[in-house]
Write a protein that holds these residues in place. Structure first.
Motif, PDB file in Angstrom:
ATOM      1  N   SER A   2       2.162  -2.453  -0.233  1.00  0.00           N
ATOM      2  CA  SER A   2       3.503  -2.132  -0.387  1.00  0.00           C
ATOM      3  C   SER A   2       3.475  -0.731  -1.016  1.00  0.00           C
ATOM      4  O   SER A   2       2.473  -0.163  -1.645  1.00  0.00           O
ATOM      5  N   HIS A  15      -2.722  -8.513  -1.442  1.00  0.00           N
ATOM      6  CA  HIS A  15      -1.495  -7.658  -1.494  1.00  0.00           C
ATOM      7  C   HIS A  15      -1.861  -6.380  -2.543  1.00  0.00           C
ATOM      8  O   HIS A  15      -1.910  -6.345  -3.608  1.00  0.00           O
ATOM      9  N   HIS A  55       4.932  -3.396   3.863  1.00  0.00           N
ATOM     10  CA  HIS A  55       5.787  -4.854   3.771  1.00  0.00           C
ATOM     11  C   HIS A  55       7.174  -4.377   2.852  1.00  0.00           C
ATOM     12  O   HIS A  55       8.190  -5.057   3.197  1.00  0.00           O
ATOM     13  N   ALA A  85      -2.029 -11.110   6.157  1.00  0.00           N
ATOM     14  CA  ALA A  85      -0.486 -11.075   6.081  1.00  0.00           C
ATOM     15  C   ALA A  85      -0.210 -11.397   7.409  1.00  0.00           C
ATOM     16  O   ALA A  85      -0.812 -10.883   8.556  1.00  0.00           O
ATOM     17  N   CYS A 117      -0.494  -2.775  -3.765  1.00  0.00           N
ATOM     18  CA  CYS A 117       0.598  -2.011  -4.171  1.00  0.00           C
ATOM     19  C   CYS A 117       0.389  -0.365  -4.467  1.00  0.00           C
ATOM     20  O   CYS A 117      -0.464  -0.345  -5.553  1.00  0.00           O
ATOM     21  N   ASP A 134      -6.455 -14.460  -0.304  1.00  0.00           N
ATOM     22  CA  ASP A 134      -5.049 -14.571   0.370  1.00  0.00           C
ATOM     23  C   ASP A 134      -5.508 -14.353   2.012  1.00  0.00           C
ATOM     24  O   ASP A 134      -6.327 -13.873   2.181  1.00  0.00           O
ATOM     25  N   SER A 171      -3.624   3.154   3.810  1.00  0.00           N
ATOM     26  CA  SER A 171      -2.774   2.087   3.871  1.00  0.00           C
ATOM     27  C   SER A 171      -2.746   1.526   5.040  1.00  0.00           C
ATOM     28  O   SER A 171      -2.710   0.302   5.678  1.00  0.00           O
ATOM     29  N   PRO A 205       1.814  -7.926  -6.606  1.00  0.00           N
ATOM     30  CA  PRO A 205       0.862  -7.603  -5.920  1.00  0.00           C
ATOM     31  C   PRO A 205      -0.566  -8.063  -6.504  1.00  0.00           C
ATOM     32  O   PRO A 205      -0.303  -8.568  -7.694  1.00  0.00           O
ATOM     33  N   ASP A 206      -1.617  -8.245  -5.769  1.00  0.00           N
ATOM     34  CA  ASP A 206      -2.787  -8.394  -6.428  1.00  0.00           C
ATOM     35  C   ASP A 206      -3.440  -7.446  -6.942  1.00  0.00           C
ATOM     36  O   ASP A 206      -4.477  -7.729  -7.991  1.00  0.00           O
ATOM     37  N   HIS A 220      -4.624  -6.783   5.204  1.00  0.00           N
ATOM     38  CA  HIS A 220      -4.273  -6.891   3.709  1.00  0.00           C
ATOM     39  C   HIS A 220      -2.831  -6.612   4.006  1.00  0.00           C
ATOM     40  O   HIS A 220      -2.237  -6.229   4.964  1.00  0.00           O
ATOM     41  N   GLN A 221      -1.772  -6.894   2.984  1.00  0.00           N
ATOM     42  CA  GLN A 221      -0.455  -6.594   2.846  1.00  0.00           C
ATOM     43  C   GLN A 221      -0.308  -5.230   1.923  1.00  0.00           C
ATOM     44  O   GLN A 221      -1.024  -5.460   0.880  1.00  0.00           O
TER      45      GLN A 221
END
Length: 392
Positions: free
Chosen positions: A33, A2, A54, A374, A4, A371, A22, A85-86, A30-31
């Motif tokens: 934000s 994740h 997301h 997503a 961000c 992870d 992104s 987030p990661d 990946h996710q």
């Protein structure tokens, strides 16, 4: 993972770079934000570019440095606790400073992209000194700072231990359907400018260039901005106003030559895009632009950045030399294809994220989990706290 993205400015280059990077990250599983400054920018012009996020979260942060930054720091702290987030990818100076403070408090790995180092600005000596001091102070945390050009990195290395260079990129596939217009010998010579009408792009200087140019030349500024009034009233200049990104590129593809006059830069996306379109360019020789184009090979560089006659002499040279226009255009496109393909650049970001998260896990004694991708989502799903995202 994740990721961000946190930015204190969207308009212009940051929106282009964040949106492109992104989107590729989502395609790779990946996710992502986005946290953006709702006090500086409206989100609705970028909705199409950001519909893959997301979460898109407004953040109350101002451009100037002051007491309100305490509230901006607390606001960001709460937002990132919710998002969990990661890794943080921080864009622009204010987000770079406040974001690194929050990252340290939450033990989050972070990377910082200045997207034009603030202490290289030429409009205010006091601001340069302030931003240089802040950059030196914030660098003590050791987070990687990522310059988008080698000339920008050379200035950062005087203040920061960990400096990487990853250039800005172009989504070449999105330009595939745009064909530069071929100039007919009996048509008026046309010059285009792409980007925000703001102080960095020197609209007053551009006005003087337009006023002193041959009466037969026609000028087109694709974009809009807070200093539009400084250009209005010129009979030989058309300003398009705000337009869709792709539509703007189609308009700029119709001109013979592009002018990119600027006080300072990180690495201008507008310049990369017009070079990718195969347009000959006259460009200010400043940090960030000189890394993209070699004078006389991919563009004509102007060393006397604030002198109208210097730009006019190079434009006249192109107006009278079709062979030179064609040569610069071909070499410019080759340079972008070689060094600025978005998918190649995205892989370099992935590698850096991996290094940073691994180091953070080792430092905190925690094994970072891998992870899964997503889950698939319906395009256009938007999440926001504090206030709804407006749509127009």
């Amino acid at each position: 993972m994740h990721i961000c993205h946190v930015t204190s400015a969207l308009a212009g280059g940051p929106a282009t770079s964040i949106g492109l990077l992104s989107r590729i990250q989502v395609a790779r599983g990946h996710q992502v934000s986005l946290v953006y400054s709702s006090t500086r920018d409206e989100i609705w012009p970028y909705r199409k570019r950001f519909d893959h996020f997301h979460a898109v979260v407004p953040w109350r942060v101002h451009r100037s440095i002051g007491p309100s930054d305490l509230f901006a720091w607390l606001d960001l702290l709460g937002i990132l606790r919710r998002l969990a987030p990661d890794i943080l990818h921080l864009h622009c100076s204010k987000a770079g400073a406040l974001g690194r403070l929050v990252a340290r408090q939450l033990a989050l790995p972070a990377v910082y992209s200045p997207r034009g180092v603030a202490f290289l600005r030429t409009d205010s000596t006091s601001q340069r000194i302030l931003y240089r001091s802040l950059e030196r102070l914030m660098a003590r945390g050791g987070e990687p700072v990522v310059a988008c050009s080698e000339s920008e990195a050379s200035h950062l290395r005087r203040l920061v231990r960990s400096v990487h260079v990853i250039p800005n990129a172009v989504d070449l596939s999105s330009l595939a359907g745009i064909e530069p217009a071929a100039r007919r010998s009996n048509t008026t010579f046309s010059i285009g400018i792409l980007g925000l009408i703001k102080d960095q792009r020197m609209p007053r200087l551009v006005r003087r260039i337009c006023e002193r140019s041959p009466a037969s030349w026609q000028w087109l500024w694709v974009g809009d901005g807070p200093l539009r009034h400084e250009l209005e009233g010129l009979s030989n200049l058309t300003i398009t106003g705000w337009c869709d990104h792709l539509e703007g590129l189609k308009k700029i593809a119709s001109v013979d030559v592009v002018l990119h006059a600027s006080r300072w830069e990180g690495m201008p996306n507008a310049l990369l895009e017009v070079m990718a379109l195969g347009k000959p360019v006259v460009v200010s020789d400043v940090v960030g632009t000189r890394d993209v184009a070699t004078d006389g090979i991919e563009a004509l560089l102007v060393h006397e950045v604030y002198t109208p006659e210097s730009y006019l002499s190079r434009l006249e040279r192109l107006a009278n030399d079709e062979h030179l226009r064609r040569s610069l255009a071909e070499k410019a496109r080759e340079r972008i294809l070689r060094d600025h393909d978005a998918h190649v650049v995205a892989r370099r970001w992935d590698a850096l994220y991996g290094e940073v998260t691994a180091r953070a896990a080792q430092r905190h004694g925690v094994a970072r989990r891998n992870d899964p991708p997503a889950p698939a989502r319906t395009p256009g799903r938007w999440l926001a706290w504090h206030r709804p995202v407006s749509g127009r």
